[in-house]
Design a protein around this motif. Structure first.
Motif, PDB file in Angstrom:
ATOM      1  N   GLN A 153     -51.375 -44.598 -34.925  1.00  0.00           N
ATOM      2  CA  GLN A 153     -50.283 -43.857 -34.298  1.00  0.00           C
ATOM      3  C   GLN A 153     -48.926 -44.493 -34.649  1.00  0.00           C
ATOM      4  OE1 GLN A 153     -50.137 -43.535 -29.907  1.00  0.00           O
ATOM      5  NE2 GLN A 153     -49.770 -41.363 -30.237  1.00  0.00           N
TER       6      GLN A 153
ATOM      7  N   ALA B 189     -48.017 -43.291 -38.105  1.00  0.00           N
ATOM      8  CA  ALA B 189     -47.636 -41.872 -38.131  1.00  0.00           C
ATOM      9  C   ALA B 189     -46.258 -41.669 -37.506  1.00  0.00           C
ATOM     10  CB  ALA B 189     -48.684 -41.041 -37.387  1.00  0.00           C
ATOM     11  N   LEU B 190     -46.008 -42.394 -36.416  1.00  0.00           N
ATOM     12  CA  LEU B 190     -44.726 -42.237 -35.728  1.00  0.00           C
ATOM     13  C   LEU B 190     -43.574 -42.815 -36.561  1.00  0.00           C
ATOM     14  CD1 LEU B 190     -43.369 -41.160 -33.207  1.00  0.00           C
ATOM     15  CD2 LEU B 190     -43.877 -43.302 -32.042  1.00  0.00           C
TER      16      LEU B 190
ATOM     17  N   GLN C 239     -43.339 -42.752 -39.744  1.00  0.00           N
ATOM     18  CA  GLN C 239     -43.026 -41.736 -40.735  1.00  0.00           C
ATOM     19  C   GLN C 239     -42.227 -40.600 -40.119  1.00  0.00           C
ATOM     20  OE1 GLN C 239     -44.080 -42.997 -43.603  1.00  0.00           O
ATOM     21  NE2 GLN C 239     -42.646 -41.511 -44.447  1.00  0.00           N
ATOM     22  N   MET C 240     -42.620 -40.190 -38.924  1.00  0.00           N
ATOM     23  CA  MET C 240     -41.950 -39.064 -38.263  1.00  0.00           C
ATOM     24  C   MET C 240     -40.502 -39.416 -37.920  1.00  0.00           C
ATOM     25  SD  MET C 240     -41.128 -37.973 -34.891  1.00  0.00           S
ATOM     26  CE  MET C 240     -40.829 -36.417 -34.101  1.00  0.00           C
TER      27      MET C 240
ATOM     28  N   ASP D  75     -38.421 -39.543 -41.088  1.00  0.00           N
ATOM     29  CA  ASP D  75     -38.176 -38.258 -41.743  1.00  0.00           C
ATOM     30  C   ASP D  75     -37.347 -37.278 -40.919  1.00  0.00           C
ATOM     31  OD1 ASP D  75     -39.576 -39.064 -43.905  1.00  0.00           O
ATOM     32  OD2 ASP D  75     -41.364 -37.856 -43.534  1.00  0.00           O
ATOM     33  N   THR D  76     -37.319 -37.439 -39.598  1.00  0.00           N
ATOM     34  CA  THR D  76     -36.704 -36.375 -38.795  1.00  0.00           C
ATOM     35  C   THR D  76     -35.454 -36.785 -38.027  1.00  0.00           C
ATOM     36  OG1 THR D  76     -38.123 -36.808 -36.883  1.00  0.00           O
ATOM     37  CG2 THR D  76     -38.949 -35.232 -38.473  1.00  0.00           C
ATOM     38  N   SER D  77     -35.097 -38.073 -38.014  1.00  0.00           N
ATOM     39  CA  SER D  77     -33.925 -38.474 -37.227  1.00  0.00           C
ATOM     40  C   SER D  77     -32.640 -37.906 -37.811  1.00  0.00           C
ATOM     41  CB  SER D  77     -33.831 -39.995 -37.153  1.00  0.00           C
ATOM     42  OG  SER D  77     -34.822 -40.494 -36.304  1.00  0.00           O
TER      43      SER D  77
ATOM     44  N   MET E  30     -33.241 -42.954 -39.036  1.00  0.00           N
ATOM     45  CA  MET E  30     -33.939 -42.796 -40.307  1.00  0.00           C
ATOM     46  C   MET E  30     -34.437 -44.128 -40.848  1.00  0.00           C
ATOM     47  SD  MET E  30     -32.035 -39.841 -42.465  1.00  0.00           S
ATOM     48  CE  MET E  30     -30.335 -40.141 -42.164  1.00  0.00           C
TER      49      MET E  30
END
Ligand SMILES: Cc1cc2nc3c(=O)[nH]c(=O)nc-3n(C[C@H](O)[C@H](O)[C@H](O)COP(=O)(O)O)c2cc1C
Ligand code: SF4
Ligand code: SF4
Ligand code: SF4
Ligand code: FES
Lengths: 238, 535
Positions: free
Chosen positions: B493, B496-497, B499-500, B503-505, B511
């Motif tokens: 987790q 995965a977090l 990466q998230m 990629d999304t900030s 980022m």
């Protein structure tokens, strides 16, 4: 008006040059989930739910603040995007105290809708159970910080449409919270005209009309858009 | 002020400095002040008076000499003797040694100017640092100060200036490494009467103090660099955004601005040219995120310092919606030498894609702590083992952290990597603004990652979900690991977090916040795994 041609999810469509990807998609019947976007007020690109993939760019771009361009090729439902959206919604649920069963907007909640939309039924992140306040000092309305997702729609609608600027954001990071006035109880803020625009703007049960019981409280975010069109285009019918 | 007057001041100040046969230079930058440099300087002043040596010895307060870990430092000319860790008890011995070559037992430890710490450095940004009195504009002028501004205003077109900066290959020193010449050209090309230049002196990275030292040691260098930039892009108003935690730098900048105004080097029609320029200082409360350019601009405008999505970039729509050039302190500090020696000269230093020198704040478990300036391409090993003198207590290097909370760790077996934008990026870290922290064999890399995540969750502005809520969860997952309560599922987790969030900030803070975790996972995964609960 200059018309641009672009492709969203393999669908060829046209949009006017001043439109955002979000608007163009909506016109074409393509649904991109959003939370911080509110028709009629400025966009801040904060919730990150509307991120899309644009061919030729390695970075994900928020559809709500990205203008359309000729020849753009956009994907809105890739596996990566779906995973990230679901994670974002999980993070939101874990961050606040969302007990839908006892919430005034249960069933009329945009956060719930988005959760369903992205296929989130539980959060894999541990709940934070923050200690947050409820402000019932306003005679007509209430503010429950436990349900607030910090989308700042209330802040923007009060500032940009009502012109009262009652709301703002205080503190930083996970500690951030919405303040009324200079961090006073809402009822003590003289600038508040009790217009109720923030009530209609709020996507969750954070700002509500007093006296509503569970699942009774309906927001009307369309009203904001209507007000803006009315003022700008002198169209007074809905 | 015209060129003759400027040159006259230069000549006069130089002569004045040469009148007295001896000069004692005391570092009065923050590093040394924090270990008592002020009282050392006062006592030296008094002792010189008592010994009636005022006619022979000049005591000068100067900027940072680099070897901050051993302050207070003083340097004595003409012999160029360097003393470290000077205490009040050493002062009589120092005074006695001025006249006789006799050495006394009470002298402070002497520094070796041939040591690799000094020998391997190349000073461009810091060429005046530790040599001139930062509170005295005449000292700066004595070193040729403001002559390049004159040259630019009277003999170069804005386009010539931009060409020279482009030719130099200088890239922004604030972290991103964007080509400075290209940025200047973009702002210059923007239509509009009103434009601004901003100096980003926020310096929020933990472990970084390069910009503070430059401002405290040579403030006029920044003013001159900003004026040249303003001329090149067509701006007439500049702002220096600096954190309130840097009171000495603020004081020296304020004084420098006053002095420059009094000499007519700032204000209207500088050097009788049509160019007007003024600089205002904006003091920030000290939030890391306010170093991000759009947040910084919001803060200067008096709003809450939060980033906004880009585009539009500040070059197009910056301060109050006008085209704005924003550069880092060190970037501006490079401008005067580039104009003086030419872009080709600057481009001859460094490597293919990283030109010139870079200032680093070298700290951690290392013998020689301090501020260094090395040509790009110098290997991390040279910096750590030669310049830095290796790890304390005969320890071994485990990793070197660069780029602060946005960066990552270089493991010991890759120490031969040259310092360059691209080579560091390939290793999963970045040059960043120049903090360099040496870690020894006893360091837990998971705890280091947790330290940076703690910083990021506290400094997140709270605007966007991935950074606001994601860094909190990342921090909790790392805590779980450190406390040996995590399972393989938590580790998955965590990844995965990371990466998230990356990629999304919305802005660079979010980022890059996962970078220390990603980079330590890359090189030290076994440390994470060894902390897992066996299920
Ligand atoms: C979270 C964050 C913090 C930053 N802090 C600084 C800083 O303290 N100083 C700085 O010069 N640039 C900082 N930057 C980079 C600036 O946004 C900007 O890129 C830089 O000032 C541009 O100058 P340069 O081209 O000379 O590097 C930061 C960026 C981010 C995303
Ligand atoms: S605001 Fe929406 S999501 Fe939150 S508790 Fe209420 S109904 Fe549930
Ligand atoms: S109170 Fe409602 S509208 Fe305001 S920030 Fe919170 S969730 Fe958004
Ligand atoms: S990434 Fe973090 S600091 Fe940047 S806008 Fe989002 S919350 Fe703020
Ligand atoms: S709707 Fe675009 S970021 Fe929230």
């Amino acid at each position: 008006m200059v018309v641009k041609t672009l492709i969203i999810n393999n669908q060829l469509l046209t949009a006017s040059e001043d439109q955002t990807i979000l608007e163009a998609a909506k016109d074409a019947g393509i649904d991109i989930p959003t939370l911080c976007h509110l028709d009629g007020v400025s966009d801040v690109g904060a919730c990150r739910l509307c991120l899309v993939e644009i061919e030729g760019s390695s970075k994900l771009q928020p559809a709500c603040v990205t203008q359309v361009q000729e020849g753009m090729v956009i994907q809105t439902e890739t596996e990566k995007l779906q995973t990230y959206r679901r994670m974002a919604v999980e993070l939101l649920f874990a961050e606040g105290n969302h007990v839908c069963a006892v919430c005034v907007v249960n069933g009329n909640c945009q956060l719930q809708d988005v959760a369903v939309r992205v296929g989130m039924d539980h959060s894999r992140f541990p709940y934070q159970f923050p200690q947050r306040k409820v402000d019932l000092s306003h005679p007509q309305f209430g503010m429950d910080h436990n349900r607030c997702i910090l989308c700042t729609r209330c802040v923007r609608v009060c500032d940009e449409i009502e012109g009262a600027h009652v709301w703002d954001v205080a503190s930083r990071g996970g500690q951030s919270f919405i303040v009324s006035g200079i961090n006073q109880p809402w009822g003590d803020v003289n600038a508040c005209t009790s217009c109720g625009k923030c009530v209609d703007a709020c996507p969750t049960g954070a700002i509500f009309r007093k006296g509503s019981t569970v699942a009774e409280m309906n927001h009307d975010p369309e009203k904001i858009r209507f007000l803006v069109t009315a003022r700008e285009q002198k169209e007074w019918t809905r | 002020m015209n060129l003759e007057e400027l040159l006259a001041i230069q000549k006069e100040t130089k002569q004045k400095r040469q009148q007295k046969p001896k000069q004692i230079r005391c570092c009065i930058a923050s590093g040394c002040l924090s270990c008592g440099a002020e009282s050392v300087k006062k006592s030296l002043d008094n002792a010189i008076k008592e010994a009636h040596l005022e006619q022979e010895v000049e005591v000068l307060g100067v900027g940072c000499m680099g070897i901050c870990g051993r302050g207070p430092s003083i340097e004595i000319d003409p012999e160029t003797t360097l003393y470290h860790n000077v205490t009040l008890e050493n002062i009589p011995a120092i005074i006695t040694s001025l006249n006789q070559t006799k050495t006394s037992e009470n002298l402070p430890p002497q520094g070796d100017l041939n040591h690799p710490f000094f020998a391997y450095q190349k000073l461009i940004v810091r060429e005046n640092s530790g040599k001139i009195d930062p509170d005295n504009i005449d000292d700066y002028i004595a070193e040729g100060g403001y002559q390049q501004l004159h040259h630019v205003l009277l003999e170069m077109t804005p386009n010539d200036v931009i060409k020279e900066v482009t030719k130099s290959g200088l890239r922004g020193r604030g972290g991103g490494g964007y080509p400075t010449g290209v940025k200047w050209a973009t702002v210059a090309k923007m239509p509009g009467q009103q434009k601004y230049v901003i100096c980003n002196a926020d310096e929020g990275d933990p472990g970084a103090f390069m910009d503070r030292a430059v401002l405290e040691s040579d403030p006029h260098r920044i003013l001159e660099g900003m004026a040249i930039a303003a001329y090149a892009v067509g701006a007439n108003h500049g702002y220096i955004y600096i954190r309130a935690e840097y009171p000495l730098a603020i004081k020296r900048l304020e004084k420098a601005i006053q002095q420059a105004k009094r000499y007519g080097l700032m204000g209207s029609q500088i050097f009788d040219s049509p160019f007007d320029f003024k600089i205002d200082i904006r003091v920030g409360a000290g939030a890391f995120v306010c170093g991000e350019e759009t947040a910084l601009i919001a803060s200067v405008e008096g709003k809450r310092g939060t980033p906004r999505p880009r585009p539009p970039y500040p070059a197009e729509s910056g301060l109050w919606g006008d085209p704005t050039l924003i550069n880092n302190v060190e970037t501006y500090a490079n401008i005067v030498p580039i104009i003086r020696e030419g872009g080709d000269w600057y481009a001859s230093i460094g490597t293919e894609n990283s030109k010139g020198t870079k200032v680093f704040a070298l700290t951690g478990k290392i013998e020689n702590n301090g501020l260094i300036e090395v040509p790009m391409g110098t290997s991390i090993r040279t910096i750590v083992e030669e310049i830095g003198g290796g790890v304390l207590d005969q320890g071994t290097v485990k990793a070197v952290q660069t780029g602060g909370p946005s960066g990552g760790c270089i493991p010991a077996h890759l120490l031969d990597t040259p310092v360059e934008y691209d080579s560091l990026q390939k290793l999963g870290t970045i040059m960043g603004s120049g903090g360099m922290i040496v870690m020894d064999q006893d360091t837990s890399m998971v705890e280091i990652a947790r330290f940076y995540m703690d910083f990021c969750q506290e400094e997140s502005c709270g605007k966007c979900i991935p950074c606001r809520a994601g860094t909190v969860q990342l921090y909790d997952l790392l805590t779980k690991l450190v406390e040996r309560k995590a399972t393989q599922q938590d580790l998955d987790q965590l990844e995965a977090l990371c990466q998230m969030v990356k990629d999304t900030s919305l802005c660079g803070l979010g980022m890059t916040a996962p970078n220390p975790v990603i980079s330590t996972l890359q090189y030290f995964r076994d440390e994470y795994v060894s902390l897992l609960q066996v299920t």
